[in-house]
Scaffold this active site. Structure first.
Site, PDB file in Angstrom:
ATOM      1  N   GLU A 108       0.851  -1.193   0.000  1.00 46.44           N
ATOM      2  CA  GLU A 108       0.000   0.000   0.000  1.00 46.44           C
ATOM      3  C   GLU A 108       0.886   1.242   0.000  1.00 46.44           C
ATOM      4  O   GLU A 108       1.367   1.668   1.050  1.00 46.44           O
ATOM      5  CB  GLU A 108      -0.947   0.012   1.208  1.00 46.44           C
ATOM      6  CG  GLU A 108      -2.065  -1.011   1.113  1.00 46.44           C
ATOM      7  CD  GLU A 108      -3.061  -0.907   2.261  1.00 46.44           C
ATOM      8  OE1 GLU A 108      -2.784  -0.152   3.210  1.00 46.44           O
ATOM      9  OE2 GLU A 108      -4.102  -1.581   2.193  1.00 46.44           O
ATOM     10  N   GLU A 195      -6.344  -7.473  -1.296  1.00 49.36           N
ATOM     11  CA  GLU A 195      -6.703  -7.320   0.116  1.00 49.36           C
ATOM     12  C   GLU A 195      -8.024  -6.570   0.219  1.00 49.36           C
ATOM     13  O   GLU A 195      -8.240  -5.594  -0.485  1.00 49.36           O
ATOM     14  CB  GLU A 195      -5.589  -6.552   0.839  1.00 49.36           C
ATOM     15  CG  GLU A 195      -5.831  -6.305   2.315  1.00 49.36           C
ATOM     16  CD  GLU A 195      -4.688  -5.508   2.942  1.00 49.36           C
ATOM     17  OE1 GLU A 195      -3.513  -5.806   2.644  1.00 49.36           O
ATOM     18  OE2 GLU A 195      -4.960  -4.564   3.707  1.00 49.36           O
TER      19      GLU A 195
END
Length: 222
Positions: A108, A195
């Site tokens: 991320e 995710e």
């Protein structure tokens, strides 16, 4: 199915085993498992390289033996190019001949990273992988913690077998995620949700069944 992080001794890499892979495949009907290699922190890859590397190798070999795909997730929130380059070069040299291995080069990205900055990170890592593995899928992180897939779609990386990450959690602005995902898909961007969560980003809060179901339906269409 995403397992827990490499730096957690019990809830994390304890389950990075043949037994887990087999049960996920045969009882949970999973065909791909993600292993989050924690990069920073006292027990992460940078500070304990050998231990974490051995965990990754063991999980990859368990997935190959079981016959399941495995996403090797460089679970970072900042740019650690000096570490990710040799890591992915080594992993691709060892296992690039196996179709089971999928590379996730940046979990991320920081909200401070523009897509231009991220491309300057991803391309050298992709080149390091492609030197050993010309075919397997590489998943790249997108701006603002994998939300702005529509921005990545305006200037995609000009290489083959590249997918772009979209992460979502139902306690956030779920309609915005779908709009961005749909816009990116309309521009031809291959999206891979590596995710997601049915509640809070930290696993707590109320489970939002309706939004979760709606997002699953959405992903089935794009």
């Amino acid at each position: 199915m995403s397992l827990y992080t490499s730096d957690d001794p019990y809830y994390g890499s304890y389950y990075w085993t043949n037994d887990t892979m087999l049960k996920l495949k045969c009882y949970w009907n999973s065909n791909v498992v993600r292993i989050p290699l924690i990069v920073a922190g006292s027990a992460g890859y940078i500070n304990d390289t050998e231990t974490n590397y051995k965990k990754v190798i063991g999980a990859i070999e368990a997935a190959i033996e079981t016959g399941i795909y495995i996403i090797v997730d460089w679970h970072a929130f900042d740019d650690y190019l000096n570490y990710s380059l040799p890591f992915f070069a080594n992993i691709s040299a060892l296992y690039g001949q196996y179709p089971h291995v999928i590379y996730e080069t940046y979990n991320e990205p920081s909200w401070a990273d523009s897509w231009t900055t991220l491309k300057n990170y991803h391309i050298p890592v992709i080149n390091a992988i492609r030197a050993n593995d010309p075919d397997n899928i590489i998943i790249v992180g997108t701006p603002r913690s994998d939300v702005d897939v529509d921005i990545a779609a305006t200037s995609p990386i000009n290489m083959t077998n590249i997918a772009y990450t979209l992460h979502y959690y139902t306690n956030l602005n779920e309609s915005n995620f779908q709009v961005k995902g749909q816009n990116a898909s309309n521009m031809g961007l291959p999206i891979f949700v590596t995710e997601y969560g049915v509640c809070s980003t930290y696993g707590n809060g109320t489970v939002n069944y309706n939004v979760t179901k709606d997002f699953w339906n959405f992903l089935g269409k794009v």
